[in-house]
Design a protein around this motif. Structure first.
Motif, PDB file in Angstrom:
ATOM      1  N   LEU A  34       1.613  -1.250  -0.374  1.00  0.00           N
ATOM      2  CA  LEU A  34       0.096  -0.027  -0.087  1.00  0.00           C
ATOM      3  C   LEU A  34       0.861   1.227   0.201  1.00  0.00           C
ATOM      4  CD1 LEU A  34      -2.986  -0.814   2.639  1.00  0.00           C
ATOM      5  CD2 LEU A  34      -3.554  -1.007   0.139  1.00  0.00           C
ATOM      6  N   GLY A  35       1.928   1.039   0.243  1.00  0.00           N
ATOM      7  CA  GLY A  35       3.082   2.304  -0.180  1.00  0.00           C
ATOM      8  C   GLY A  35       3.121   3.251   1.222  1.00  0.00           C
ATOM      9  N   VAL A  36       2.754   2.769   2.378  1.00  0.00           N
ATOM     10  CA  VAL A  36       2.384   3.139   4.047  1.00  0.00           C
ATOM     11  C   VAL A  36       3.507   2.315   4.811  1.00  0.00           C
ATOM     12  CG1 VAL A  36       0.183   3.560   3.540  1.00  0.00           C
ATOM     13  CG2 VAL A  36       0.696   1.505   4.571  1.00  0.00           C
ATOM     14  N   SER A  37       3.271   3.409   6.138  1.00  0.00           N
ATOM     15  CA  SER A  37       4.340   2.210   6.809  1.00  0.00           C
ATOM     16  C   SER A  37       4.215   1.607   7.447  1.00  0.00           C
ATOM     17  CB  SER A  37       4.834   4.285   7.871  1.00  0.00           C
ATOM     18  OG  SER A  37       4.025   3.871   9.163  1.00  0.00           O
ATOM     19  N   ARG A  38       4.392   0.633   8.058  1.00  0.00           N
ATOM     20  CA  ARG A  38       4.351  -0.371   8.822  1.00  0.00           C
ATOM     21  C   ARG A  38       3.531  -0.049  10.152  1.00  0.00           C
ATOM     22  NH1 ARG A  38       7.034  -4.115  12.862  1.00  0.00           N
ATOM     23  NH2 ARG A  38       5.503  -5.610  13.071  1.00  0.00           N
ATOM     24  N   GLY A  39       3.119   0.571  10.471  1.00  0.00           N
ATOM     25  CA  GLY A  39       2.652   1.424  12.236  1.00  0.00           C
ATOM     26  C   GLY A  39       1.181   1.931  11.730  1.00  0.00           C
ATOM     27  N   VAL A  40       1.238   2.389  10.860  1.00  0.00           N
ATOM     28  CA  VAL A  40      -0.475   2.077  10.254  1.00  0.00           C
ATOM     29  C   VAL A  40      -0.939   1.116   9.285  1.00  0.00           C
ATOM     30  CG1 VAL A  40      -2.100   3.249   8.018  1.00  0.00           C
ATOM     31  CG2 VAL A  40       0.117   4.678   8.871  1.00  0.00           C
ATOM     32  N   VAL A  41      -0.357   0.260   9.524  1.00  0.00           N
ATOM     33  CA  VAL A  41      -0.900  -1.095   9.116  1.00  0.00           C
ATOM     34  C   VAL A  41      -1.584  -1.781  10.650  1.00  0.00           C
ATOM     35  CG1 VAL A  41      -1.328  -3.426   8.244  1.00  0.00           C
ATOM     36  CG2 VAL A  41      -0.365  -1.364   6.915  1.00  0.00           C
ATOM     37  N   VAL A  42       0.360  -1.621  11.953  1.00  0.00           N
ATOM     38  CA  VAL A  42      -0.444  -1.942  13.215  1.00  0.00           C
ATOM     39  C   VAL A  42      -1.904  -1.574  13.686  1.00  0.00           C
ATOM     40  CG1 VAL A  42       0.641  -2.492  14.636  1.00  0.00           C
ATOM     41  CG2 VAL A  42       2.052  -2.557  12.543  1.00  0.00           C
ATOM     42  N   GLN A  43      -1.434  -0.501  13.112  1.00  0.00           N
ATOM     43  CA  GLN A  43      -2.839   0.097  14.064  1.00  0.00           C
ATOM     44  C   GLN A  43      -4.333   0.136  13.816  1.00  0.00           C
ATOM     45  OE1 GLN A  43      -3.142   4.387  14.817  1.00  0.00           O
ATOM     46  NE2 GLN A  43      -0.796   4.398  15.270  1.00  0.00           N
ATOM     47  N   ALA A  44      -4.399  -0.460  12.070  1.00  0.00           N
ATOM     48  CA  ALA A  44      -5.416  -0.934  11.707  1.00  0.00           C
ATOM     49  C   ALA A  44      -5.559  -2.277  12.052  1.00  0.00           C
ATOM     50  CB  ALA A  44      -5.178  -0.405  10.403  1.00  0.00           C
ATOM     51  N   TYR A  45      -5.100  -3.138  11.937  1.00  0.00           N
ATOM     52  CA  TYR A  45      -5.450  -4.568  12.736  1.00  0.00           C
ATOM     53  C   TYR A  45      -5.815  -4.148  14.050  1.00  0.00           C
ATOM     54  CZ  TYR A  45      -3.160  -7.042   8.906  1.00  0.00           C
ATOM     55  OH  TYR A  45      -2.852  -7.822   7.114  1.00  0.00           O
ATOM     56  N   GLN A  46      -4.427  -3.392  14.623  1.00  0.00           N
ATOM     57  CA  GLN A  46      -5.395  -3.085  16.486  1.00  0.00           C
ATOM     58  C   GLN A  46      -6.308  -2.992  16.495  1.00  0.00           C
ATOM     59  OE1 GLN A  46      -3.829  -4.595  18.848  1.00  0.00           O
ATOM     60  NE2 GLN A  46      -5.909  -4.059  19.649  1.00  0.00           N
ATOM     61  N   ARG A  47      -7.365  -2.088  15.351  1.00  0.00           N
ATOM     62  CA  ARG A  47      -8.669  -1.217  15.318  1.00  0.00           C
ATOM     63  C   ARG A  47      -9.039  -2.812  15.192  1.00  0.00           C
ATOM     64  NH1 ARG A  47      -9.330   4.361  13.094  1.00  0.00           N
ATOM     65  NH2 ARG A  47     -11.696   3.709  13.667  1.00  0.00           N
ATOM     66  N   LEU A  48      -8.899  -3.477  14.465  1.00  0.00           N
ATOM     67  CA  LEU A  48      -9.755  -4.507  14.183  1.00  0.00           C
ATOM     68  C   LEU A  48      -9.876  -5.712  14.754  1.00  0.00           C
ATOM     69  CD1 LEU A  48      -8.758  -4.927   9.827  1.00  0.00           C
ATOM     70  CD2 LEU A  48     -11.029  -4.182  11.303  1.00  0.00           C
ATOM     71  N   VAL A  49      -9.061  -5.084  16.245  1.00  0.00           N
ATOM     72  CA  VAL A  49      -9.297  -6.886  16.946  1.00  0.00           C
ATOM     73  C   VAL A  49      -9.232  -5.768  18.269  1.00  0.00           C
ATOM     74  CG1 VAL A  49      -7.426  -7.392  18.601  1.00  0.00           C
ATOM     75  CG2 VAL A  49      -6.749  -7.616  16.210  1.00  0.00           C
ATOM     76  N   ASP A  50      -9.686  -4.169  18.285  1.00  0.00           N
ATOM     77  CA  ASP A  50     -10.433  -3.553  19.296  1.00  0.00           C
ATOM     78  C   ASP A  50     -11.969  -3.700  19.338  1.00  0.00           C
ATOM     79  OD1 ASP A  50      -8.497  -3.208  20.417  1.00  0.00           O
ATOM     80  OD2 ASP A  50      -8.217  -1.449  19.862  1.00  0.00           O
ATOM     81  N   GLU A  51     -11.891  -3.946  17.998  1.00  0.00           N
ATOM     82  CA  GLU A  51     -13.160  -4.119  17.196  1.00  0.00           C
ATOM     83  C   GLU A  51     -13.905  -5.583  17.560  1.00  0.00           C
ATOM     84  OE1 GLU A  51     -12.999  -0.395  14.241  1.00  0.00           O
ATOM     85  OE2 GLU A  51     -13.795  -2.392  13.655  1.00  0.00           O
ATOM     86  N   GLY A  52     -13.168  -6.053  18.157  1.00  0.00           N
ATOM     87  CA  GLY A  52     -13.798  -7.918  17.827  1.00  0.00           C
ATOM     88  C   GLY A  52     -13.857  -8.551  16.809  1.00  0.00           C
ATOM     89  N   ARG A  53     -13.477  -7.478  15.668  1.00  0.00           N
ATOM     90  CA  ARG A  53     -13.393  -8.216  14.256  1.00  0.00           C
ATOM     91  C   ARG A  53     -11.875  -9.466  14.044  1.00  0.00           C
ATOM     92  NH1 ARG A  53     -16.384  -3.367  13.386  1.00  0.00           N
ATOM     93  NH2 ARG A  53     -18.014  -3.725  12.264  1.00  0.00           N
ATOM     94  N   ALA A  54     -10.747  -9.135  14.374  1.00  0.00           N
ATOM     95  CA  ALA A  54      -9.983  -9.858  14.310  1.00  0.00           C
ATOM     96  C   ALA A  54      -9.267 -10.318  15.633  1.00  0.00           C
ATOM     97  CB  ALA A  54      -9.026  -9.274  13.535  1.00  0.00           C
ATOM     98  N   ALA A  55      -8.415 -11.840  15.538  1.00  0.00           N
ATOM     99  CA  ALA A  55      -7.515 -11.775  17.066  1.00  0.00           C
ATOM    100  C   ALA A  55      -6.363 -11.648  16.480  1.00  0.00           C
ATOM    101  CB  ALA A  55      -7.999 -13.089  17.172  1.00  0.00           C
ATOM    102  N   ALA A  56      -5.438 -11.535  17.273  1.00  0.00           N
ATOM    103  CA  ALA A  56      -3.592 -11.562  17.333  1.00  0.00           C
ATOM    104  C   ALA A  56      -3.938 -12.992  17.384  1.00  0.00           C
ATOM    105  CB  ALA A  56      -3.767 -10.221  17.872  1.00  0.00           C
ATOM    106  N   ARG A  57      -3.086 -13.643  17.020  1.00  0.00           N
ATOM    107  CA  ARG A  57      -2.498 -15.385  17.344  1.00  0.00           C
ATOM    108  C   ARG A  57      -1.691 -14.738  17.262  1.00  0.00           C
ATOM    109  NH1 ARG A  57      -7.026 -18.240  15.940  1.00  0.00           N
ATOM    110  NH2 ARG A  57      -8.695 -17.424  17.010  1.00  0.00           N
ATOM    111  N   THR A  58      -0.450 -15.445  18.836  1.00  0.00           N
ATOM    112  CA  THR A  58       1.185 -15.091  18.544  1.00  0.00           C
ATOM    113  C   THR A  58       1.678 -16.636  18.141  1.00  0.00           C
ATOM    114  OG1 THR A  58       1.248 -14.916  20.947  1.00  0.00           O
ATOM    115  CG2 THR A  58       2.698 -14.800  20.153  1.00  0.00           C
ATOM    116  N   GLY A  59       2.654 -15.815  17.393  1.00  0.00           N
ATOM    117  CA  GLY A  59       2.811 -16.677  16.395  1.00  0.00           C
ATOM    118  C   GLY A  59       2.877 -16.906  14.955  1.00  0.00           C
ATOM    119  N   SER A  60       0.924 -16.743  14.868  1.00  0.00           N
ATOM    120  CA  SER A  60       0.434 -16.842  13.152  1.00  0.00           C
ATOM    121  C   SER A  60       0.001 -14.810  13.113  1.00  0.00           C
ATOM    122  CB  SER A  60      -0.395 -17.764  13.528  1.00  0.00           C
ATOM    123  OG  SER A  60      -1.389 -17.403  14.512  1.00  0.00           O
TER     124      SER A  60
END
Lengths: 441, 441
Positions: free
Chosen positions: A26-52
């Motif tokens: 996407l041509g953005v910094s990695r921090g942007v994507v990390v934040q976006a994923y974190q929002r999906l996690v906060d919203e209950g739409r995604a889950a962070a799995r250690t290692g995967s």
């Protein structure tokens, strides 16, 4: 990704792209994507799995929703939201000439209101209305309608409809669940009262207005009526009926709900004062700007006997905390500047010309018809000698003219008639309407 | 004469002056006096007697009316209509910075709305709201709050308060008369639900938000909460609680009433999306412009599951036929022009500076206090290690600072605290407030 997850295109358990890869793509910094994923996690739409990495959460997809059947709902509420096909002359009663809305004067008044307004005017205020509008209205209604009220007696509300709803709620909570209503009378009002648990009982209306003898016989203690210009017959309550009605209220400690809905439009002479001024402890007075400015403003007032005011204020507070302050302050400025009165004069002259055009047309094309209710208001009644007015209205409609059969507004059987609203049409068009009605009949 | 008759100064039976004499005395034509007398007769205040002229009618005097005890009523409704004596720093939570209302932008938007408005916009419209605002809002809420809604899913109403009232009415009419509410939580909301016949049951809130385990144990199927910034603790619902809550709603076919009341004011990062977007069939979403523009506008929206929409629309129709059209159209223009978003950005920056000033002051003057709920909103919570927070708030008030003891907002006992609203004060004043609170404690 949120949309894709909700739609099920990214299935539960599916791994989201690695943050580093997606960022590069996407041509953005990695921090942007990390934040976006974190929002999906906060919203209950995604889950962070250690290692995967991050995966789509279970149950994150949202099932497709069936469409609500709005058309049916609106139909059940009998909302005339559009003119039927084939009709080019809509003479439904009850709607003023909306093209006459004084846009420039309203904007001027609003500018004055915004200039004068204090911060606290915009806060959570008195649920009964802004002090300024109530003071201006009290003066206006005393002068134009003979009302007996201090500013604090006025409850500003969302049109006459909300005033009636609040009144109904308070009456039902007191166990007074029956109300006399005019027959013929407004169907919308009856439906509304029924919604709130009020049992409506028809009281006949004749050529002098409501039959007080019937009211006496009924044993009812509450009645709702339109004395200034009865809907739909157009009758102005006759002086002797008025006296009988006030005597009834006084003797039975009755309550008269007085819907003063188009009192501004009296053509032959100054209108008779409202009942409320003669019996402020027996009358709950209802008024609005729906017929003088526009129904879409949803701004009106209820002036009830003082013994009911605390409960009504509590009901208003529980309903919506109060009516929007800015339109209230704007109306006050419009009244103070004299623009409101000027507008009424202009509109009254215009309405009168429209009434006269319709009357002349009916006399030319229906010479034997008796026309009633012409002294005031935005509609008149054509009395028919006989026949089924619903079928006749259908024949009129086949000519492209929409009118109301009187039967629509009746609870009990009675003589036929057609109710014709003339406010929204030009004199030329009204002449044309009369010609077509004559042809259909 | 009308006034004199009503006041009893002209007694029943008294003869009015002869028309000829009165006309001469007043310098008007006799016809004017005859007409005026006729009006008094029509109004039932006088009677014409052949041979004896016009006399005052029986029962024409109106008895003096006792004043309504408005002060008591307003007190019973707990309306904070004025700041108490001796208070010069009002830190009551729940009110935004009203001086920030964008008067010029609002007037500009209203001008655009009036220019664009059609006559039918001013008529009796769809009780759910104007099509234009609903379309604009659907886009805005999708983008800023992750809402899943078409324009028709939106019911425009008189603020969150009316949305809650309508929801309560529909739930009670379905026999679902119990609702979980956050504890601590909004007292006004509980009082309102009680008015409509809903039995509120407290569900505890801890530092992660509502305790879903308690909700599960309660057996309730409906809950009202403020996930974006809990009132009054300021907690943002934690991601795991959010997941548990959505699972509860899914498993029990529960209904979550989501009051998103100050979601626009998130300071550390973009706010988490609303719950509604994850479960549109289980969530009734409530929002308004009360915290973004002004509570006095009384303009909000309810986005309910589709299975409830027809009943809610009917309830809205029976309540007031719909919300005023012009403010709706003005808000739509304000959103389209970008002025709404600009205003939010300006206010957010200002609020953040105010929060920071209050925080810095509290750290300086109450170094051991734990301050919570600072990530968002217009207020924060000072946790007290012990003591009676009502008595402590009294001591603070003696220093001229009005704050809410947390106990005011509790149903069940819990740790003490002070709720501080910072939106309506400048940074300097907030620093001063913190110093005085420190002194009082």
């Amino acid at each position: 990704m949120r949309t894709a997850i909700a739609a099920g295109r990214l299935a539960p358990g599916a791994r989201l792209p690695a943050t580093r890869l997606l960022a590069a793509e996407l041509g953005v910094s990695r921090g942007v994507v990390v934040q976006a994923y974190q929002r999906l996690v906060d919203e209950g739409r995604a889950a962070a799995r250690t290692g995967s990495g991050t995966v789509v959460a279970r149950d994150a997809a949202v099932a497709p929703r069936p469409a609500a059947d709005r058309r049916r709902t609106l139909h059940e509420l009998r909302l005339p939201l559009s003119t039927p096909d084939g009709v080019d002359l809509n003479l439904s009663p009850g709607v003023p000439d909306l093209s006459a809305f004084p846009r420039a004067a309203w904007l001027r008044a609003e500018r004055a209101a915004l200039d004068r307004m204090t911060a606290s005017d915009l806060g959570y205020g008195d649920p009964g209305g802004t002090p300024r509008l109530r003071a201006v209205l009290a003066g206006w209604l005393r002068r134009t309608r003979g009302i007996s009220a201090e500013a604090d007696d006025i409850l500003v509300c969302g049109g006459v409809a909300q005033g009636q709803a609040l009144l109904a709620q308070v009456l039902v909570s007191r166990g007074e669940a029956a109300m006399g209503v005019e027959d013929p009378g407004s169907r919308g009002t009856r439906d509304q009262l029924t919604h709130w648990g009020v049992r409506t009982e028809p009281v006949p209306v004749d050529r002098k207005g409501i039959l007080v003898d019937s009211l006496l016989e009924s044993g009812l203690t509450t009645v709702l009526l339109t004395p200034a210009h009865q809907f739909p017959t157009g009758v102005v309550l006759a002086p002797d009926r008025r006296r009988e009605l006030l005597a009834w209220a006084n003797d039975r400690n009755g309550l008269i709900a007085e819907d003063d809905y188009d009192a501004e439009h009296r053509y032959d002479r100054a209108p008779v004062a409202a009942l409320q001024g003669s019996a402020p402890d027996q009358v709950a007075y209802l008024g609005s700007i729906s017929k003088s400015l526009a129904p879409g403003m949803r701004l009106g007032w209820l002036i009830a006997p003082r013994r009911m005011q605390a409960e009504l204020l509590a009901a208003k507070h529980a309903s919506d905390l109060g009516t929007s302050a800015l339109p209230q302050l704007t109306l006050a400025e419009l009244m103070i500047s004299g623009d409101y009165e000027r507008h009424l004069r202009t509109v009254r002259a215009r309405q009168r010309a429209r009434r006269d055009a319709l009357l002349a047309g009916l006399r030319a094309h229906l010479p034997r018809a008796r026309v009633r209710g012409i002294a005031a208001g935005l509609h008149l009644l054509v009395e028919l000698p006989e026949g089924d007015d619903v079928a006749i209205a259908e024949r009129v409609r086949a000519e492209g003219v929409l009118v109301h059969p009187l039967t629509w507004h009746r609870l009990l059987p009675g003589p036929p008639g057609l109710v014709l609203g003339y406010a929204a049409q030009t004199p030329d068009r009204l002449t044309e309407a009369a010609a077509r009605i004559g042809k259909a009949l």
